[in-house]
Write an enzyme that holds these catalytic residues in place. Structure first.
Site, PDB file in Angstrom:
ATOM      1  N   LYS B  71       0.863  -1.179   0.000  1.00 30.27           N
ATOM      2  CA  LYS B  71       0.000   0.000   0.000  1.00 30.27           C
ATOM      3  C   LYS B  71       0.900   1.230   0.000  1.00 30.27           C
ATOM      4  O   LYS B  71       1.966   1.231   0.636  1.00 30.27           O
ATOM      5  CB  LYS B  71      -0.877  -0.038   1.253  1.00 30.27           C
ATOM      6  CG  LYS B  71      -1.948   1.033   1.332  1.00 30.27           C
ATOM      7  CD  LYS B  71      -2.843   0.799   2.545  1.00 30.27           C
ATOM      8  CE  LYS B  71      -3.969   1.797   2.648  1.00 30.27           C
ATOM      9  NZ  LYS B  71      -4.876   1.483   3.784  1.00 30.27           N
ATOM     10  N   SER B 146      -9.613   1.412   2.577  1.00 34.18           N
ATOM     11  CA  SER B 146      -8.708   2.214   1.772  1.00 34.18           C
ATOM     12  C   SER B 146      -7.608   1.408   1.078  1.00 34.18           C
ATOM     13  O   SER B 146      -7.006   1.886   0.133  1.00 34.18           O
ATOM     14  CB  SER B 146      -8.053   3.283   2.650  1.00 34.18           C
ATOM     15  OG  SER B 146      -7.292   2.676   3.685  1.00 34.18           O
ATOM     16  N   SER B 170      -9.907  -1.140   6.822  1.00 38.37           N
ATOM     17  CA  SER B 170      -9.292  -0.833   5.528  1.00 38.37           C
ATOM     18  C   SER B 170      -8.579  -1.995   4.849  1.00 38.37           C
ATOM     19  O   SER B 170      -8.236  -1.908   3.679  1.00 38.37           O
ATOM     20  CB  SER B 170      -8.304   0.324   5.682  1.00 38.37           C
ATOM     21  OG  SER B 170      -9.014   1.529   5.739  1.00 38.37           O
TER      22      SER B 170
END
Lengths: 475, 466
Positions: B71, B146, B170
């Site tokens: 990420k 996310s 997330s």
């Protein structure tokens, strides 16, 4: 009007740890700008703070030295504001759970010893430094960002500039004693803000608190307090409570100048610093620190009185400075006459230190040489006057005084036959003084001794001269 | 193929590293329209391959040759770290996150930095400055967020594992939307050093993967104490074991009555399916009553945005990142930089947090939020006296179409009802698909530091469900 002045101090002290509060960067004054920095103290994304255990230990040392309670568990908080020298947009500090609380510092007043309360001592990190140059640009140096600080906050219990001065001196010397800071105001490692207002004790009418910030010398603190006290008294007389405001001391105009008026305090939007877990401070840890604390000035003073049988006044001054007190003890061991050592240190040596505008620890005169000099005096190898002259030189150049007095032929003449010859000569040449003396003018004796000293080129034993002359001039 | 099998094939030479990665890169190129990668650098991949080739016959690490995506809020000093924001559009970090060092230490191959909601704020990938990621199963749909790029990269078979971050679902929610596994360990199990904080007391590194075993393998590599993160576990290393004879007999699994929650019918059905399955495997099902669960998104919003407002304050344009062209005063510099650099959702949360922390109302909501957080934690503790695992749906809904909810930003917060309590209480959790394709997922929630229990349960369920 019956009034009282209320003075409280807030003091920031940089701790002299090797590394910064939350990272491994060097904690060093005077490095080239932005050379002691890393992602953590620059607030790079992803960087997390890691607590410096030494800084915690130092803060506890300060707390213990000032008689505070030490908290057994504490958290850190974030204090938020935007400023270019603040790298994360918040300062890591302690808001509602300071590490140390409820201490005191003693000051001498004409009414005796007064305890000035300490509300708290908490730990926090320093910010970087903004440098505004002549072209109107702001340059940023982050070397100081993240340097460990303690903030010491007193109760508003000082009533005049003298008390504040003594409070600060005591605080500074204690911190120096325990060795946790170099307390150099000119380098910013000790910074002081003053809070002051006055109250009419009859009517309870009081002026609003003024905060004088960024004072960079004890002198400035002293002057600023006196200036503000006067200003507040005038306000009090006019029943004008004034504004809650922040001012700064201006050396050029010898006055304080308004920086900003605050009707309400800034909102720092405090929140918990979750990157640092709640830290437990074990009693054993505190105990260990306590046991390793050096003797503090107040303890030293008591010991000096007891052990060396010197006056409280002397012991007080000797014990205030770490280096002076050590020097005293080392020299006393050699000379074995504490009062003599104290007399010389407190009068002649301290006067020279003050004249040279240096700190005591900076003197060149080694303790062993000073001890030799005092032994020469004590053993009457040289007289007092010669001693003072030698000291003046010794203070400048640090040499072996034994060799020096031999070389310069300054050894005191104690031989009676030599002295008697001089006395006879002087008496023979000063019939007028002899008459004066016999007519009751005692001053004439001093003159005659002086003449003997002169004749002996300062080397004669003045006591003996005195005795001999007296014997010969029986009235 | 799982990590162990692929690694062994590389080590034995059965699969050639270089040709595997040449093919993988081709595949990544063909799936460009999914908008998964923010930073992708072939040269860097082949530089890593070269290094691995040199040691192929000596000490091969546990993750030798395994493709991993990160990420884009996890620091890797060879690629940009944008956090999905214009604020850090060109930011090149100068150090590695601890997890990255540990991956490299065990010879994983970092293939790129993947898309995410801006600074991990969002649950659809639509707040990314680089545009939304698309769901590999159906590219009209959001992949969740996310950690959108992380989930999508695994679901599209472009990486075997991906590291995401999870502050309120997330990792688990996108894992659910993309029909893969998403694990969030107990707070502190995996170091956060080098991970950009969103809400630092909630953030955790999580692992997304196609199977439980790979998650366990990866956790054992990246977990454990880290002197750079004071909140990391005191355990020197993590060594979770999969027990082959784990089963649900003598296990008590707590479930909740979904009638009290606003929840999509399909999700409810899949949850019931899973509960039945688990019951049939011999577990004792215990229905739990939660008093505070319904406040979870409210408490989360307060705690999260308060932390966001301070964590985002370092992005001021002065030392790195976006800097406005137009300013006269220092205040202008801050305001313009932050106005230009941050997206709408980030600004919304900063504003909310600033309000919650303001002294004006004595920080009433912030303090209240912390109190309820404690109550929730106590409630979970009490339930864990009675059950081994708590089972909830991962989300309250299935993925929706990209762009369909951007008008109502607050509506998307509620999908985290079951996710966020786990973060608020520092518990561990794994999201497991119930069926193939777009379907509901369930999450096993475990007591803090009892990750082994839920991982074993998930592994057992996974095998029984296939």
């Amino acid at each position: 009007m019956n009034y009282k002045t209320l003075i409280g101090l807030e003091i920031h002290v940089e701790l002299s740890t090797n590394s910064k509060m939350f990272c491994g960067c060097k904690n060093e004054f005077g490095s080239a700008p932005n050379t002691n920095v890393c992602p953590i103290c620059l607030g790079h994304p992803g960087a997390l703070p890691v607590m410096n255990k030494k800084a915690l230990e130092y803060a506890i040392m300060a707390g213990l030295s000032f008689n505070c309670n030490i908290r057994n568990s504490f958290k850190m908080d974030r204090k938020k504001y935007f400023y270019p020298d603040l790298t994360k947009g918040y300062q890591i500090t302690q808001q509602d759970m300071p590490l140390c609380e409820n201490g005191y510092i003693e000051v001498h007043t004409k009414d005796g010893i007064k305890k000035i309360g300490l509300i708290r001592i908490h730990i926090e990190e320093d910010t970087g430094k903004s440098i505004h140059n002549e072209e109107g640009n702001t340059l940023l140096d982050y070397n100081r960002a993240g340097v460990p600080l303690i903030e010491i906050v007193s109760e508003p219990e000082m009533s005049n500039a003298d008390e504040a001065k003594e409070f600060l001196e005591n605080l500074k010397e204690t911190l120096k004693f325990i060795g946790i800071s170099d307390v150099k105001m000119e380098q910013g490692s000790l910074r002081c803000d003053v809070n002051i207002n006055v109250i009419d004790e009859d009517s309870n009418f009081k002026t609003r608190i003024t905060e004088v910030k960024n004072l960079n010398s004890f002198k400035a603190v002293y002057k600023a307090i006196n200036y503000e006290e006067k200003r507040h008294l005038e306000m009090l007389e006019n029943k004008d409570e004034g504004f809650k405001e922040t001012r700064r001391w201006d050396d050029a105009s010898n006055s304080t100048v308004v920086m900003r008026r605050k009707e309400e305090g800034s909102d720092y939007r405090f929140s918990v610093e979750g990157d640092i877990p709640v830290t437990i401070v074990e009693d054993e840890f505190i105990e260990e620190i306590k046991n390793n604390l050096p003797e503090l000035p107040s303890q030293l003073m008591k010991r000096f009185i007891k052990e060396y049988n010197i006056s409280e006044y002397d012991a007080d001054i000797l014990s205030r400075n770490k280096y002076l007190s050590k020097y005293f003890e080392i020299v006393t061991k050699e000379v074995k006459d504490p009062q003599l050592v104290s007399n010389w240190l407190l009068s002649d040596v301290l006067r020279r230190v003050n004249e040279a505008e240096i700190e005591f620890e900076e003197i060149k005169m080694e303790s062993k040489n000073f001890a030799k000099l005092l032994n020469l005096i004590k053993n009457k190898d040289i007289n007092n006057n010669t001693g003072k002259k030698v000291l003046r030189k010794l203070f400048e150049d640090n040499f072996d005084p034994e060799e020096y007095v031999k070389e310069k032929g300054l050894i005191q003449v104690n031989d009676d036959s030599v002295l008697e010859k001089i006395v006879d000569e002087v008496l023979a040449n000063n019939q007028e003084s002899i008459n004066d003396y016999k007519n009751g003018k005692d001053r004439a004796l001093g003159f005659l001794v002086g003449q003997c000293m002169k004749a002996s080129k300062g080397k004669g034993n003045p006591q003996k001269f005195n005795e001999m002359i007296l014997k010969k001039l029986v009235r | 193929m799982n990590i162990k099998e692929l690694r062994n094939s590389f080590v034995s030479g059965e699969i050639d590293l270089r040709s595997y990665y040449t093919k993988l890169i081709e595949k990544i190129e063909t799936k460009k329209d999914l908008n998964i990668f923010i930073s992708f650098n072939k040269e860097d991949i082949f530089r890593q391959i070269e290094k691995l080739e040199e040691k192929q016959n000596s000490n091969c690490g546990i993750l030798f040759g395994i493709p991993v995506t990160l990420k884009d809020n996890i620091s890797y000093d060879k690629l940009k770290m944008t956090c999905g924001s214009k604020m850090l559009e060109n930011f090149e970090p100068i150090f590695n996150a601890t997890v990255v060092d540990k991956l490299i230490e065990e010879d994983a191959v970092i293939i790129g930095k993947v898309n995410m909601d801006e600074f991990a704020m969002g649950s659809s990938s639509e707040t990314s400055y680089f545009g939304p990621t698309k769901n590999p199963i159906d590219n009209k749909l959001i992949p969740g967020g996310s950690s959108s790029g992380s989930a999508a990269s695994v679901a599209a078979d472009l990486a075997m594992i991906s590291l995401g971050s999870d502050s309120g679902g997330s990792v688990r929610q996108p894992a659910s939307y993309c029909n893969i596994y998403g694990y969030m360990p107990s707070y502190g199990t995996i170091s956060r050093a080098g991970v950009v904080s969103m809400a630092n007391t909630l953030d955790q590194i999580g692992i997304l993967s196609n199977c439980v075993e790979d998650i366990v393998t990866t956790t054992n590599v990246i977990g454990g104490n880290d002197s750079k993160d004071m909140n990391s576990t005191l355990k020197e290393s993590i060594n979770f074991q999969i027990e082959d004879n784990y089963n649900f007999k003598n296990k008590k699994i707590g479930i909740i009555n979904l009638d009290k929650f606003e929840i999509e019918e399909a999700v409810k059905k899949d949850y019931e399916l899973a509960v039945d399955k688990i019951k049939s495997l011999g577990a004792e099902i215990v229905e739990l009553d939660f008093k505070y669960l319904k406040y979870s998104t409210a408490v989360y919003s307060v705690v999260m945005s308060s932390e966001v407002s301070s964590n985002m304050s370092r992005f001021d344009g002065i030392r790195y990142g976006c800097l406005t062209d137009e300013y006269e005063t220092t205040d202008d510099l801050y305001i313009n930089t932050r106005s230009e650099g941050f997206g709408e959702e980030t600004k919304r949360r900063i504003a909310m947090g600033t309000l919650f922390l303001a002294a004006e109302n004595n920080q009433e909501l912030y303090k209240q939020g912390q109190k309820v957080r404690k109550l929730m934690s106590d409630e979970f503790d009490a339930h864990f006296e009675k059950v081994d695992i708590i089972l909830t749906p991962t989300t309250t809904n299935l993925p929706y179409e990209i762009g369909s909810r951007t008008e109502d930003p607050l509506s998307v917060y509620d999908s985290g009802t079951f996710n966020v309590p786990v973060n608020l209480c520092g518990l561990c959790c794994i999201s497991i698909p119930v069926r193939k394709g777009i379907s509901g997922s369930i999450q096993f929630i475990g007591k803090r530091y009892e990750d082994e229990e839920i991982l074993n349960a998930a592994y057992y369920y996974e095998r029984s469900n296939n």
